[in-house]
Design an enzyme around this catalytic site. Sequence first.
Site, PDB file in Angstrom:
ATOM      1  CE1 TYR A 115      39.313  59.085 -35.782  1.00 49.01           C
ATOM      2  CE2 TYR A 115      38.820  61.126 -36.957  1.00 49.01           C
ATOM      3  CZ  TYR A 115      39.194  60.462 -35.793  1.00 49.01           C
ATOM      4  OH  TYR A 115      39.457  61.184 -34.650  1.00 49.01           O
ATOM      5  CG  ASN A 134      36.559  62.462 -28.264  1.00 52.39           C
ATOM      6  OD1 ASN A 134      37.082  63.035 -29.220  1.00 52.39           O
ATOM      7  ND2 ASN A 134      36.481  61.145 -28.191  1.00 52.39           N
ATOM      8  CB  THR A 178      36.519  56.744 -26.587  1.00 54.53           C
ATOM      9  OG1 THR A 178      37.671  55.982 -26.942  1.00 54.53           O
ATOM     10  CG2 THR A 178      35.870  57.328 -27.828  1.00 54.53           C
ATOM     11  NE  ARG A 210      39.275  61.705 -26.092  1.00 57.82           N
ATOM     12  CZ  ARG A 210      39.615  60.620 -26.800  1.00 57.82           C
ATOM     13  NH1 ARG A 210      39.742  59.447 -26.197  1.00 57.82           N
ATOM     14  NH2 ARG A 210      39.822  60.722 -28.098  1.00 57.82           N
ATOM     15  CD  GLU A 227      46.437  57.511 -36.000  1.00 57.43           C
ATOM     16  OE1 GLU A 227      45.331  56.946 -35.920  1.00 57.43           O
ATOM     17  OE2 GLU A 227      47.010  58.022 -35.004  1.00 57.43           O
ATOM     18  CG  PHE A 238      30.830  56.705 -34.613  1.00 60.26           C
ATOM     19  CD1 PHE A 238      32.103  57.068 -35.020  1.00 60.26           C
ATOM     20  CD2 PHE A 238      30.672  55.514 -33.914  1.00 60.26           C
ATOM     21  CE1 PHE A 238      33.202  56.287 -34.745  1.00 60.26           C
ATOM     22  CE2 PHE A 238      31.773  54.704 -33.631  1.00 60.26           C
ATOM     23  CZ  PHE A 238      33.041  55.096 -34.057  1.00 60.26           C
ATOM     24  CG  HIS A 298      43.474  60.994 -32.880  1.00 59.70           C
ATOM     25  ND1 HIS A 298      42.773  59.816 -32.992  1.00 59.70           N
ATOM     26  CD2 HIS A 298      44.731  60.737 -33.342  1.00 59.70           C
ATOM     27  CE1 HIS A 298      43.571  58.888 -33.526  1.00 59.70           C
ATOM     28  NE2 HIS A 298      44.760  59.424 -33.748  1.00 59.70           N
ATOM     29  CE  LYS A 339      39.179  63.367 -31.989  1.00 68.15           C
ATOM     30  NZ  LYS A 339      38.120  62.405 -31.609  1.00 68.15           N
ATOM     31  NE  ARG A 380      44.396  55.455 -26.791  1.00 67.82           N
ATOM     32  CZ  ARG A 380      43.346  55.388 -27.618  1.00 67.82           C
ATOM     33  NH1 ARG A 380      43.306  56.170 -28.711  1.00 67.82           N
ATOM     34  NH2 ARG A 380      42.336  54.590 -27.377  1.00 67.82           N
TER      35      ARG A 380
HETATM   36  P1  IDP Z   1      39.666  57.139 -29.600  1.00 64.07           P
HETATM   37  O1  IDP Z   1      39.636  58.520 -30.191  1.00 64.07           O
HETATM   38  O2  IDP Z   1      39.605  57.168 -28.101  1.00 64.07           O
HETATM   39  O3  IDP Z   1      40.805  56.305 -30.123  1.00 64.07           O
HETATM   40  P2  IDP Z   1      37.931  55.543 -31.323  1.00 64.07           P
HETATM   41  O4  IDP Z   1      37.116  54.380 -30.861  1.00 64.07           O
HETATM   42  O5  IDP Z   1      39.120  55.273 -32.165  1.00 64.07           O
HETATM   43  O6  IDP Z   1      38.309  56.407 -30.028  1.00 64.07           O
HETATM   44  O7  IDP Z   1      36.920  56.485 -32.112  1.00 64.07           O
HETATM   45  C1  IDP Z   1      37.427  57.560 -32.887  1.00 64.07           C
HETATM   46  C2  IDP Z   1      36.565  58.766 -32.629  1.00 64.07           C
HETATM   47  O8  IDP Z   1      35.253  58.522 -33.126  1.00 64.07           O
HETATM   48  C3  IDP Z   1      36.346  59.117 -31.151  1.00 64.07           C
HETATM   49  O9  IDP Z   1      37.404  59.861 -30.579  1.00 64.07           O
HETATM   50  C4  IDP Z   1      35.070  59.911 -31.218  1.00 64.07           C
HETATM   51  O10 IDP Z   1      35.320  61.243 -31.706  1.00 64.07           O
HETATM   52  C5  IDP Z   1      34.286  59.150 -32.286  1.00 64.07           C
HETATM   53  N1  IDP Z   1      33.447  58.113 -31.676  1.00 64.07           N
HETATM   54  C6  IDP Z   1      33.830  56.919 -31.189  1.00 64.07           C
HETATM   55  N2  IDP Z   1      32.808  56.209 -30.726  1.00 64.07           N
HETATM   56  C7  IDP Z   1      31.707  56.962 -30.936  1.00 64.07           C
HETATM   57  C8  IDP Z   1      30.317  56.776 -30.675  1.00 64.07           C
HETATM   58  O11 IDP Z   1      29.882  55.752 -30.141  1.00 64.07           O
HETATM   59  N3  IDP Z   1      29.495  57.804 -31.045  1.00 64.07           N
HETATM   60  C9  IDP Z   1      29.943  58.935 -31.627  1.00 64.07           C
HETATM   61  N4  IDP Z   1      31.254  59.154 -31.892  1.00 64.07           N
HETATM   62  C10 IDP Z   1      32.120  58.187 -31.550  1.00 64.07           C
HETATM   63 MG    MG Z   2      41.146  55.534 -32.012  1.00 59.28          MG
END
Ligand code: IDP
Ligand code: MG
Length: 140
Positions: free
Chosen positions: A52, A115, A94, A105, A129, A60, A118, A12, A88
Amino acid sequence: MTETQTTFIMVKPDGVERDLADEIIGRFEGIGLRMLGRRDLTPPLELAQAHYAVHKERPFYPNLIDFITSGPVVAMAWQGEDAIAASRKLIGATNWEDAEPGTIRADYARSIDHNVIHGSDGEDTAAFELGLWFPDGLED
Ligand code: IDP
Ligand code: MG
């Protein structure tokens, strides 16, 4: 049973900005995966929104789209045995506070939204994707 899979991985904008891409690529090579494709680009808005789309009702989402379009990312396809789950696991949870020690992470992220990386979360997501980010297809 293991299965050869291809997954979509993206460093990212925060990871690229902090110059972490090469180190991260080394970690994927280290678990025996092979890079099939790489694109360095600042994601256009429509691409970020499509990527997304599953999160579009989440609070968010607007910040997430702003963030992911804020600068260059490294979009990659990685192939290998159980590549989706293996990636993963390497990436970690996350929320960096929940991420296993030694994961990308845990080592580098210090906020849930920025974070670093992805990775596709399943076979259907990976296919979707990869098609989105590599519309011209991939070498095999
Ligand atoms: P992932 O990247 O681990 O698959 P997802 O739940 O798919 O996590 O969320 C996508 C992205 O959205 C996360 O990597 C993070 O950048 C952002 N994100 C997810 N949950 C939150 C939150 O509660 N607050 C702010 N950003 C979030
Ligand atoms: Mg995800």
